[in-house]
Write an enzyme that holds these catalytic residues in place. Structure first.
Site, short mmCIF file in Angstrom:
data_model
loop_
_atom_site.label_atom_id
_atom_site.label_comp_id
_atom_site.label_asym_id
_atom_site.label_seq_id
_atom_site.Cartn_x
_atom_site.Cartn_y
_atom_site.Cartn_z
N ASP A 91 -3.16 7.51 4.95
CA ASP A 91 -2.63 6.16 5.15
C ASP A 91 -3.16 5.63 6.48
O ASP A 91 -3.52 6.41 7.36
CB ASP A 91 -1.10 6.24 5.17
CG ASP A 91 -0.47 4.87 5.04
OD1 ASP A 91 -1.19 3.91 4.73
OD2 ASP A 91 0.76 4.78 5.22
N GLU A 92 -3.19 4.33 6.66
CA GLU A 92 -3.65 3.70 7.91
C GLU A 92 -5.03 4.24 8.31
O GLU A 92 -5.30 4.55 9.46
CB GLU A 92 -2.66 3.97 9.06
CG GLU A 92 -1.21 3.62 8.76
CD GLU A 92 -0.95 2.12 8.79
OE1 GLU A 92 -1.91 1.33 8.90
OE2 GLU A 92 0.23 1.74 8.68
N LYS A 144 0.82 -1.21 0.00
CA LYS A 144 0.00 0.00 0.00
C LYS A 144 0.86 1.27 0.00
O LYS A 144 0.51 2.25 -0.64
CB LYS A 144 -0.96 0.01 1.18
CG LYS A 144 -0.32 0.18 2.52
CD LYS A 144 -1.36 0.09 3.63
CE LYS A 144 -0.71 -0.10 4.97
NZ LYS A 144 0.02 1.07 5.43
N THR A 145 1.97 1.24 0.72
CA THR A 145 2.82 2.43 0.74
C THR A 145 3.33 2.71 -0.67
O THR A 145 3.41 3.85 -1.10
CB THR A 145 4.01 2.21 1.69
OG1 THR A 145 3.51 1.71 2.92
CG2 THR A 145 4.73 3.51 1.94
N GLN A 197 -6.09 -4.63 10.57
CA GLN A 197 -4.95 -4.08 11.29
C GLN A 197 -5.35 -2.88 12.15
O GLN A 197 -4.51 -2.05 12.51
CB GLN A 197 -3.85 -3.67 10.32
CG GLN A 197 -3.23 -4.85 9.59
CD GLN A 197 -2.07 -4.44 8.73
OE1 GLN A 197 -1.03 -4.02 9.22
NE2 GLN A 197 -2.24 -4.55 7.42
#
Length: 799
Positions: free
Chosen positions: A234-235, A43-44, A271
């Site tokens: 992100d996240e 994903k990064t 996660q």
DNA sequence: GTTGCCAAGTTTTTT
DNA sequence: ACTTGGCAAC
């Protein structure tokens, strides 16, 4: 807005080497996009390429905003983007103005910029947990409540949860019905008043106030929306309600934008591990509702782990009921099974992991990819578990680094020095002032302080303002009055009586830090302590290290990096303000917002030790996990609800999926908790890994003679057949062989080697001391011999 | 006003 | 086990 040519996009070299799904995500430019990215699915990489690709398509860097959860992740992302943009190296012009930062930093800057709109002091302090605690304790006292009925920590946690749900003190008070809640509401209200008076905000306020700012001030909202046309988060699974609101307001509505907002979020519900901090997985479900017509893209293929590791993770996470299953798969063949070992106690556990890592490194030495300690990591549920592992690694002379970025800033001497600096920046900051006013002791004791606080309260003044008028307090002893006068003039001397314009102002942040530490008497205080007690010697080194950190910050400081410099014309605000104050403010902000995970450094040549939370987003070829026991993982405080238990399971899942090639999970049969050895129960998660991809071994009786004998509890007997006994093969013979090499790697330094320090310049390494705070004695050409804590000293080897 | 000793609680994770 | 806060002695 640039016209994005959809037809040529797949031909861009920036999208090469991506899988179809990754490319689909990276090239989905316009409108809202939700990417559900499984662990290790790249994903990064997708975010990085997408940003680079946007720029290639003509989107100006300054109109892109990427939000991460840690500074470390932000720095890494920025680095990777620059690399993608100019693979040959050298300055990348494109990335100028690009904002990649954390939610909290962004909010801190927004609040700074629009402080006036909110009636907030632009020099506001950011209170950390201990500052909050001391404020709340004081207020509970002032409200004539007892800290035993209202434990400050619990009160703060209620306040924090409330703020994360965007419920402020007023709303909280309005809905408080029962006696206890009404009192908490009183404390909450007093707490907010106290913060306001001190010109301070807490971590949660950074988010809450920003959400308020954007919601209630259309002009501000419009400015931000105009600036940031493209957003990435992100996240995303770890955003809380306040963060969702901020993201939502920044993105805007189709009506505001005249088009669908370009918001791109990436997350993995499996996660989500910050529920306790108010993170809300339903933000993922709500995304499609809030952003109509959002595209949803799933990244399922795993590029990180071997098949057995992945299967074990998959088998485990299937036990979560509140979950949409998605397949985890890899095309990578082979790989060894996951090792699970039952050990005697926590020392044995650490020993077994150490031997295991050493053996793997040895075995790989002749292969095509030799491993080093650098490739190893050990994870644990709670920080307390790191100690035994550290002890063992030190004994075995294995280099290691504990990831705890905030540890340095929580030391007493550092907190005090920073409190001085905060008072210099913002003299209204009562909590910081109270911390320093009599540290080191200067004759302003309890009695004098009481009078001063009364005077301040009576006149509606900040404490510092009361100090200035100490002459008007007749009850104050002449001695105390003198001390106060001296103290005030010292502070005035540092900050030009608050104006930063005085003639005697220090020229640099480094000078200011240095002067504050000496002229406050802190230095001589700790020097005297060190003379009496060797254990105190560290403190002086730490203070010196703080000065270098300020110096380093100053060196890298570029006001143009501030995301709030919208552009030269809009920036207007603050251009003629004293440079020193802006610098100090930025420095204090940066130290307030450090996270543990920020301390990860992959170049140390050492085993990395960290909590499972800090491990999120990282990967290592060799991973050990300790404490796979009930009440540790899952944690004893997470047994009250299914939700909590499932979060623990996700935490375990996160740990497993960090491992690329080798994974070893251990449980100790006996564990010493607060001094007493207790029989444990194996974690339910071990069974949930399934047996197919796991190799379980019971070594709790090997090498006998230590610890209590077996037979008292049933806990392990139940699962005894899952732990076939094996004879342990000690690799201690090999330990001494590599020991020397190990301790030198700890520092990455050898005696006699030349190094460069950002501040002291070139120097020669005299000696190296390993351990949790590895230090080196270095003889610098300019300043002579200094002992530096390697973790903070940013040394560069010179050859 | 300052120092040193004892009792009690404490830590799960972190911006 | 280890830190913190309150209290008594100096």
């Amino acid at each position: 807005m640039p016209d994005l040519d959809q037809s040529t996009q797949n031909g861009s070299p920036l999208l090469e080497g991506l899988t179809d799904a990754q490319r689909a995500a990276a090239s989905a430019l316009e409108g809202p996009v939700l990417v559900l990215a499984a662990a290790g699915s790249g994903k990064t990489r997708v975010i990085t390429r997408r940003i680079a690709y946007l720029m290639e398509q003509g989107v100006p860097a300054w109109s892109i905003l990427a939000l991460t959860f840690t500074n470390k992740a932000a720095a890494e992302m920025r680095e990777r983007i620059e690399k993608v943009l100019s693979p040959a190296g050298g300055e990348s012009r494109h990335a100028r103005g690009l904002v990649v930062t954390t939610f909290h930093s962004l909010c801190a800057r927004l609040l700074r910029r629009y402080a006036e709109v909110l009636g907030l002091n632009p020099d506001y302090s950011i209170y950390d947990t201990s500052d909050q605690l001391s404020l709340v304790k004081r207020l509970i006292g002032e409200l004539d409540l007892s800290t035993s009925n209202f434990p400050p920590r619990q009160v703060l946690s209620v306040i924090s949860n409330s703020k994360n749900q965007l419920v402020d003190a007023e709303m909280f008070a309005a809905s408080a019905m029962d006696f206890s809640t009404r009192n908490i509401a009183k404390i909450f209200t007093a707490y907010q008043r106290g913060l306001k008076k001190a010109g301070a905000v807490d971590f949660d306020d950074l988010l809450l106030l920003t959400a308020k700012l954007l919601r209630e001030h259309a002009q501000v909202r419009r400015e931000c929306q105009d600036r940031w046309q493209w957003m990435m988060i992100d996240e995303y699974q770890d955003t809380n309600r306040a963060q969702f609101e901020i993201a939502s307001l920044l993105a805007g509505t189709p009506e505001e934008r005249g088009a669908k907002p370009n918001i791109f979020v990436v997350g993995d519900p499996d996660q989500a591990i910050y529920g306790w901090r108010g993170a809300d997985i339903s933000n993922i479900l709500d995304f499609e509702e809030r952003f109509q017509g959002a595209r949803v893209i799933a990244l399922g293929e795993n590029f990180r782990s071997t098949a057995p590791i992945l299967s074990a993770a998959d088998t485990l996470i299937r036990n979560n009921r509140q979950r949409k299953h998605k397949d985890l798969f890899t095309k990578r063949p082979g790989g060894e099974r996951v090792t699970v070992t039952l050990t005697r106690d926590e020392r044995h556990e650490a020993e077994i992991l150490t031997d295991w890592m050493r053996d793997l490194i040895q075995a790989s030495a002749d292969g095509d990819r030799p491993m080093t300690w650098n490739d190893c990591a050990v994870f644990y549920r709670t920080n307390a578990l790191s100690r035994v592992v550290e002890d063992q690694l030190r004994r075995a002379q294995v280099p290691y680094v504990v990831v705890r970025g905030t540890a340095f800033y929580q030391r007493e001497e550092i907190k005090t020095a920073l409190a001085y600096l905060r008072v210099v920046a913002n003299s209204d900051d009562d909590v910081s002032l109270l911390r320093v006013i009599n540290t080191p002791t200067r004759g302003i004791g309890k009695a004098a302080l009481g009078l001063l606080q009364n005077f301040a309260a009576g006149h509606g003044l900040s404490l510092f303002a009361a100090l200035r008028r100490a002459d008007e307090i007749s009850a104050l002893s002449p001695r105390a009055r003198n001390s106060v006068r001296e103290f005030v003039s010292t502070v005035d001397h540092w900050n030009g009586a608050g104006s930063f314009m005085g003639a005697s102002l220090p020229g640099s942040l480094r000078d200011l830090a240095e002067r504050v530490i000496t002229e406050s008497g802190l230095e001589s205080h700790y020097k005297a302590q060190a003379a009496k007690n060797e254990a105190e010697e560290d403190r002086l080194d730490n203070l010196a290290e703080l000065v270098s950190s300020a110096a380093e910050f100053e060196e890298n400081y570029d006001p143009a990096d501030d995301p709030m410099q919208f552009d030269a014309a809009v920036a207007g605000v603050g251009t003629d303000e004293p440079h020193m104050l802006a610098l100090l403010r930025a420095y204090l902000e940066s130290v307030a917002l450090v996270a543990d995970a920020d301390a990860v450094d992959s170049e140390t040549g050492a085993v990395t030790l960290m909590t499972l939370h800090a491990a999120k987003g990282l990967e290592f070829p060799i991973v050990g996990m300790v404490g796979l026991e009930e009440n540790v993982l899952p944690h004893s405080r997470a047994h009250t609800s299914d939700q909590e238990l499932e979060e623990e399971r996700r935490l375990c899942f996160v740990g497993i999926t960090r491992a690329m090639e080798h994974l070893h999970m251990t449980a100790a049969k006996y564990r010493t908790v607060r001094g007493i050895s207790e029989r444990t129960i194996a974690s339910r998660f071990l069974e949930e890994l399934g047996s197919e991809h796991v190799h379980m071994t019971d070594r709790s009786d090997s090498l006998g003679g230590y610890g209590p004998s077996t037979g008292t509890g049933e806990s392990w007997e139940d699962s005894a057949n899952q732990f076939p006994q094996t004879r342990s093969i000690s690799s201690s013979a090999r330990q001494s062989q590599r020991a020397d090499e190990g301790s030198q790697m700890a520092a990455g330094l050898r005696e006699g080697a030349m190094v460069r320090h950002p501040r002291f310049g070139a120097g020669k390494v005299m000696s190296v001391m390993g351990g949790s705070n590895a230090r080196a004695k270095i003889d610098f050409r300019t300043v002579g011999v200094k002992t530096l804590v390697l973790e903070y000293a940013r040394l560069e080897p010179l050859d």
